[in-house]
Enzyme design. Structure first.
Site, mmCIF file in Angstrom:
data_model
loop_
_atom_site.group_PDB
_atom_site.id
_atom_site.type_symbol
_atom_site.label_atom_id
_atom_site.label_comp_id
_atom_site.label_asym_id
_atom_site.label_seq_id
_atom_site.Cartn_x
_atom_site.Cartn_y
_atom_site.Cartn_z
ATOM 1 N N GLY A 280 0.717 -1.236 0.031
ATOM 2 C CA GLY A 280 0.056 -0.143 0.102
ATOM 3 C C GLY A 280 1.000 1.205 0.011
ATOM 4 O O GLY A 280 1.992 1.260 0.075
ATOM 5 N N ALA A 329 -5.038 7.364 -10.452
ATOM 6 C CA ALA A 329 -4.827 8.666 -11.095
ATOM 7 C C ALA A 329 -5.931 9.322 -11.847
ATOM 8 O O ALA A 329 -6.065 10.607 -11.535
ATOM 9 C CB ALA A 329 -3.676 8.037 -12.389
ATOM 10 N N HIS A 453 -20.915 -6.268 -33.620
ATOM 11 C CA HIS A 453 -20.540 -7.718 -33.648
ATOM 12 C C HIS A 453 -19.513 -8.091 -34.722
ATOM 13 O O HIS A 453 -19.480 -7.668 -35.913
ATOM 14 C CB HIS A 453 -21.744 -8.697 -34.249
ATOM 15 C CG HIS A 453 -21.436 -10.135 -34.065
ATOM 16 N ND1 HIS A 453 -21.217 -10.760 -32.964
ATOM 17 C CD2 HIS A 453 -21.298 -10.941 -35.208
ATOM 18 C CE1 HIS A 453 -21.018 -12.163 -33.473
ATOM 19 N NE2 HIS A 453 -20.867 -12.199 -34.893
HETATM 20 P P1 FAD Z 1 1.433 11.741 -7.376
HETATM 21 O O1 FAD Z 1 1.399 11.351 -8.832
HETATM 22 O O2 FAD Z 1 2.459 11.275 -6.217
HETATM 23 O O3 FAD Z 1 2.263 13.488 -7.703
HETATM 24 C C1 FAD Z 1 2.600 14.058 -6.456
HETATM 25 C C2 FAD Z 1 3.813 15.056 -6.944
HETATM 26 O O4 FAD Z 1 4.062 16.134 -5.940
HETATM 27 C C3 FAD Z 1 5.097 14.572 -6.952
HETATM 28 O O5 FAD Z 1 5.693 14.641 -8.345
HETATM 29 C C4 FAD Z 1 5.760 15.022 -5.848
HETATM 30 O O6 FAD Z 1 7.226 14.976 -6.056
HETATM 31 C C5 FAD Z 1 5.187 16.454 -5.690
HETATM 32 N N1 FAD Z 1 5.437 17.103 -4.682
HETATM 33 C C6 FAD Z 1 4.931 16.333 -3.287
HETATM 34 N N2 FAD Z 1 5.187 17.359 -2.308
HETATM 35 C C7 FAD Z 1 5.960 18.567 -3.062
HETATM 36 C C8 FAD Z 1 6.129 19.810 -2.591
HETATM 37 N N3 FAD Z 1 6.103 20.096 -1.197
HETATM 38 N N4 FAD Z 1 6.598 20.627 -3.154
HETATM 39 C C9 FAD Z 1 6.693 20.288 -4.673
HETATM 40 N N5 FAD Z 1 6.178 19.063 -5.347
HETATM 41 C C10 FAD Z 1 5.944 18.322 -4.235
HETATM 42 N N6 FAD Z 1 -3.379 4.580 -10.720
HETATM 43 C C11 FAD Z 1 -4.226 4.506 -11.951
HETATM 44 O O7 FAD Z 1 -5.143 5.021 -11.724
HETATM 45 N N7 FAD Z 1 -3.626 3.541 -12.871
HETATM 46 C C12 FAD Z 1 -2.630 2.912 -12.753
HETATM 47 O O8 FAD Z 1 -2.455 1.931 -13.691
HETATM 48 C C13 FAD Z 1 -1.833 3.026 -11.804
HETATM 49 N N8 FAD Z 1 -0.481 2.140 -11.926
HETATM 50 C C14 FAD Z 1 0.287 2.640 -10.633
HETATM 51 C C15 FAD Z 1 1.417 1.629 -10.833
HETATM 52 C C16 FAD Z 1 2.335 1.980 -9.875
HETATM 53 C C17 FAD Z 1 3.631 1.117 -9.796
HETATM 54 C C18 FAD Z 1 2.096 2.954 -8.743
HETATM 55 C C19 FAD Z 1 3.152 3.118 -7.530
HETATM 56 C C20 FAD Z 1 0.886 3.674 -8.639
HETATM 57 C C21 FAD Z 1 0.052 3.527 -9.642
HETATM 58 N N9 FAD Z 1 -1.222 4.059 -9.912
HETATM 59 C C22 FAD Z 1 -2.033 3.881 -10.657
HETATM 60 C C23 FAD Z 1 -1.365 5.297 -8.822
HETATM 61 C C24 FAD Z 1 -1.161 6.409 -9.314
HETATM 62 O O9 FAD Z 1 0.142 6.566 -9.738
HETATM 63 C C25 FAD Z 1 -1.471 7.446 -8.190
HETATM 64 O O10 FAD Z 1 -2.969 7.247 -7.899
HETATM 65 C C26 FAD Z 1 -1.333 8.975 -8.822
HETATM 66 O O11 FAD Z 1 -0.231 9.164 -9.168
HETATM 67 C C27 FAD Z 1 -1.566 9.919 -7.658
HETATM 68 O O12 FAD Z 1 -1.446 11.379 -8.521
HETATM 69 P P2 FAD Z 1 -1.287 12.642 -7.354
HETATM 70 O O13 FAD Z 1 -1.242 13.680 -8.469
HETATM 71 O O14 FAD Z 1 -2.200 12.752 -6.260
HETATM 72 O O15 FAD Z 1 0.182 12.344 -6.616
HETATM 73 P P1 NAD Z 2 -2.862 -2.304 -2.198
HETATM 74 O O1 NAD Z 2 -3.733 -1.592 -1.205
HETATM 75 O O2 NAD Z 2 -3.691 -2.569 -3.545
HETATM 76 O O3 NAD Z 2 -2.439 -3.818 -1.905
HETATM 77 C C1 NAD Z 2 -1.586 -4.044 -1.027
HETATM 78 C C2 NAD Z 2 -1.739 -5.494 -0.339
HETATM 79 O O4 NAD Z 2 -0.972 -5.705 0.726
HETATM 80 C C3 NAD Z 2 -3.212 -5.634 0.407
HETATM 81 O O5 NAD Z 2 -3.724 -6.963 -0.365
HETATM 82 C C4 NAD Z 2 -2.898 -5.977 1.442
HETATM 83 O O6 NAD Z 2 -3.861 -6.831 2.341
HETATM 84 C C5 NAD Z 2 -1.475 -6.527 1.740
HETATM 85 N N1 NAD Z 2 -0.583 -6.270 3.015
HETATM 86 C C6 NAD Z 2 -0.808 -5.180 3.805
HETATM 87 N N2 NAD Z 2 0.392 -5.324 4.737
HETATM 88 C C7 NAD Z 2 1.017 -6.493 4.525
HETATM 89 C C8 NAD Z 2 1.901 -7.370 5.051
HETATM 90 N N3 NAD Z 2 2.335 -6.768 5.981
HETATM 91 N N4 NAD Z 2 2.212 -8.476 4.686
HETATM 92 C C9 NAD Z 2 1.691 -8.725 3.559
HETATM 93 N N5 NAD Z 2 0.788 -8.273 2.763
HETATM 94 C C10 NAD Z 2 0.391 -7.249 3.298
HETATM 95 O O7 NAD Z 2 -1.666 -1.308 -2.603
HETATM 96 P P2 NAD Z 2 -0.503 -1.478 -3.428
HETATM 97 O O8 NAD Z 2 -0.489 -2.446 -4.307
HETATM 98 O O9 NAD Z 2 0.907 -1.146 -2.901
HETATM 99 O O10 NAD Z 2 -0.981 -0.231 -4.342
HETATM 100 C C11 NAD Z 2 -0.766 1.067 -3.740
HETATM 101 C C12 NAD Z 2 -1.839 1.912 -4.378
HETATM 102 O O11 NAD Z 2 -1.368 2.236 -5.977
HETATM 103 C C13 NAD Z 2 -3.271 1.269 -4.493
HETATM 104 O O12 NAD Z 2 -4.107 2.161 -3.908
HETATM 105 C C14 NAD Z 2 -3.785 1.210 -5.845
HETATM 106 O O13 NAD Z 2 -4.907 1.731 -5.999
HETATM 107 C C15 NAD Z 2 -2.606 2.127 -6.619
HETATM 108 N N6 NAD Z 2 -2.275 1.430 -7.930
HETATM 109 C C16 NAD Z 2 -3.260 1.253 -8.893
HETATM 110 C C17 NAD Z 2 -3.029 0.654 -9.959
HETATM 111 C C18 NAD Z 2 -3.995 0.505 -10.927
HETATM 112 O O14 NAD Z 2 -5.142 1.334 -10.929
HETATM 113 N N7 NAD Z 2 -3.941 -0.523 -11.730
HETATM 114 C C19 NAD Z 2 -1.729 -0.082 -10.033
HETATM 115 C C20 NAD Z 2 -0.776 0.003 -9.153
HETATM 116 C C21 NAD Z 2 -1.265 0.582 -8.083
#
Ligand code: FAD
Ligand code: NAD
Length: 477
Positions: A280, A329, A453
């Site tokens: 998470g 996002a 289709h």
């Molecule tokens: P962020 O994207 O974290 O951006 C915040 C920005 O603020 C950063 O650039 C940070 O450096 C900057 N910042 C923070 N504090 C300051 C400060 N004080 N001054 C200046 N800059 C600052 N979501 C999806 O919907 N689809 C996906 O497929 C998906 N895949 C993911 C895969 C991975 C591996 C991960 C880790 C996440 C994924 N997510 C996905 C989740 C998604 O990336 C986040 O929900 C999204 O980026 C959140 O957007 P945000 O703008 O709130 O924050």
């Molecule tokens: P997540 O909340 O999706 O999953 C974390 C998992 O880790 C849960 O199943 C939880 O039960 C487990 N967990 C927690 N503590 C644990 C422990 N101590 N040992 C073993 N398992 C444990 O979180 P994530 O996969 O890290 O993703 C983070 C966020 O990024 C999510 O909120 C997700 O929505 C977002 N994200 C979204 C996408 C997408 O939209 N396709 C892709 C990547 C990430």
């Protein structure tokens, strides 16, 4: 420190929540600056936040490459295509990924320019009275005044105290996107969205992947019929998912990293070469709030906001991962756009009941609205229709017959309450269901909508028909 400028709006954070907010506010005729401090592994600074630099985009690039390899390896033969000497090259995959990320992040800089947003690279800190301290990359400080400030500072990975990150063998999701070789044995802690997506990438490329999940229930947030189907396919693909596994420690030795965990049968160990901790993410507010701003955090560190993303401080708003709700996002983007409109005095809202979730595994998983268990809890009488991709001509032609579409609707007025899809292109198919929920559509609306289709979208159509036992392409049991 000198005050050099004042703005209508200053957005702190240029991720998918912050940058759309800045652009929409500028489209509304406001003078806008967006401050971002993102730093890449190579020391460069780019806009786009986690999503573009280290999340959504790079993960999808690697998911695509690894899936193509897997299909060439495992599925092409069924099409009569013989592939000899099939190989992959991680360095080329990583280069392609980096190119896609670069195009995406440079795109934001271009969008700022054309919208008239001042993009500033450096740190932003909210001070009382809607003032913002900006520290540029070279360390120089300026103080800006703003009528409105939007906090969009995002989130960072949660750490597991018993398995601390070391940046080499124990990494977060960003680290797991940067591996320069396929680990022979990969341990993934957390069977959530990241664990399953990144576990799939490296499994498809040949890693032995063990996924340790603390909960007994697999994909607790998804419809459990979908979760059951998904687990079946992931296990078949060789993802060794161990449920109810509570990790208690990690020891690094010559053989690799020995993970210790407890499950129903006692203490267990598994030794791997690399570990991804994906348990998470937590909201990030480090250095964001000066003394006395009036912005309040909840007990988990999220900035407290109302349904319109207003914080407790006047004219200070917060959007995206740093506030309540799913960390997605597109959720952040809609909040950012809403705030960009509200600041300009326009009407806007986010429909939190119609936010789609997608897990980009194969088969893909997507849903919107309530799961069947959640509908049960409401006490409302409901009906369910489903359609297996096995019965879809297009899915069969694609050699992708796994999974199904499921529509849940109210018995009284036929309103669609939830749609759940596991199967090919589920993430694309769900858009129709999101629109249906947005318009409070009924299954009859979906039933009467003509679907081309042969397309995969017919599965959603047929599932809606099946809810009334009027499906054409499957028996109405
Ligand atoms: P962020 O994207 O974290 O951006 C915040 C920005 O603020 C950063 O650039 C940070 O450096 C900057 N910042 C923070 N504090 C300051 C400060 N004080 N001054 C200046 N800059 C600052 N979501 C999806 O919907 N689809 C996906 O497929 C998906 N895949 C993911 C895969 C991975 C591996 C991960 C880790 C996440 C994924 N997510 C996905 C989740 C998604 O990336 C986040 O929900 C999204 O980026 C959140 O957007 P945000 O703008 O709130 O924050
Ligand atoms: P997540 O909340 O999706 O999953 C974390 C998992 O880790 C849960 O199943 C939880 O039960 C487990 N967990 C927690 N503590 C644990 C422990 N101590 N040992 C073993 N398992 C444990 O979180 P994530 O996969 O890290 O993703 C983070 C966020 O990024 C999510 O909120 C997700 O929505 C977002 N994200 C979204 C996408 C997408 O939209 N396709 C892709 C990547 C990430």
């Amino acid at each position: 420190m000198s005050e050099v400028a004042s703005y209508d709006v200053i957005v702190i954070g240029a991720g998918p929540a912050g940058y759309p907010c800045a652009i929409r506010a500028a489209q509304n005729g406001l003078k806008v600056a967006c401050i971002d401090e993102w730093k890449n592994y190579d020391g460069s600074h780019t806009f786009g936040g986690t999503c573009l630099n280290a999340g959504c985009i790079p993960s999808k690039a690697l998911l695509e490459s690894s899936e193509l390899y897997h299909r060439a390896h495992a599925e092409f033969a069924a099409h009569g295509i013989k592939v000899g000497g099939l190989e992959f090259d991680v360095a080329t995959m990583q280069k392609r990924k980096a190119k896609i990320v670069k195009a995406s992040t440079q795109g934001i800089a271009g969008l700022f320019k054309s919208a008239g947003v001042t993009g500033l690279q450096g740190h932003g800190k909210l001070l009382p009275g809607n003032r913002v301290e900006f520290t540029a990359l070279d360390g120089t400080k300026q103080e800006f005044a703003a009528r409105h400030v939007v906090l969009a500072s995002g989130s960072v990975p949660m750490e597991l105290k018993s398995v601390p990150f070391d940046g080499k063998n124990v990494v977060d999701s960003w680290g797991a996107l940067e591996f320069d070789a396929v680990p022979k044995r990969l341990g993934v802690i957390g069977a959530g969205v990241i664990g399953l997506e990144l576990g799939s990438v490296w499994r498809r490329l040949g890693a032995e992947v063990v996924v340790l999940e603390a909960m007994e229930q697999f994909l607790w947030m998804a419809d459990q019929q979908v979760a059951k189907e998904a687990l079946k396919h992931f296990k078949k693909q060789g993802l060794d998912v161990r449920l109810g596994a509570k990790v208690s420690g990690a020891k690094q030795g010559k053989d690799g990293v020995k993970l210790e965990y407890a499950d129903a049968s006692g203490t267990q160990t598994v030794t791997v070469d690399k570990v991804v901790v994906a348990i998470g993410r937590r909201p990030f507010t480090g250095g964001l709030l000066g003394e006395g701003t009036g912005v309040e955090l909840d007990e988990r560190g999220f900035i407290q906001v109302d349904h319109e993303c207003r914080t407790a401080a006047p004219n200070v708003w917060a959007v995206g991962d740093v506030v309540r709700g799913p960390m997605l996002a597109h959720k952040g983007k809609e909040e950012g756009v809403m705030v960009g409109d509200l600041i300009a005095g326009l009407r806007s809202e986010v429909n939190y009941r119609a936010i789609p979730s997608v897990i980009y595994t194969a088969p893909e998983i997507a849903w919107v609205g309530l799961t069947e268990d959640e509908v049960k809890k409401t006490g409302r009488e409901y009906k369910v229709g489903s359609f297996p991709f096995m019965a879809s001509g297009r899915a069969r032609a694609m050699e992708a017959p796994a999974g199904f579409a499921k529509v849940i609707a109210a018995k009284d007025d036929d309103e669609i309450l939830g749609v759940h899809i596991i199967g090919p292109m589920a993430g694309e198919l769900i858009a129709e269901a999101v629109l249906a929920l947005e318009y409070s559509a009924s299954t009859e609306d979906l039933q009467r909508t003509i679907h081309a289709h042969p397309t995969l979208s017919e599965a959603v159509h047929e599932a809606a028909l099946h809810a009334d036992r009027r499906a054409i392409d499957v028996p109405n049991r």
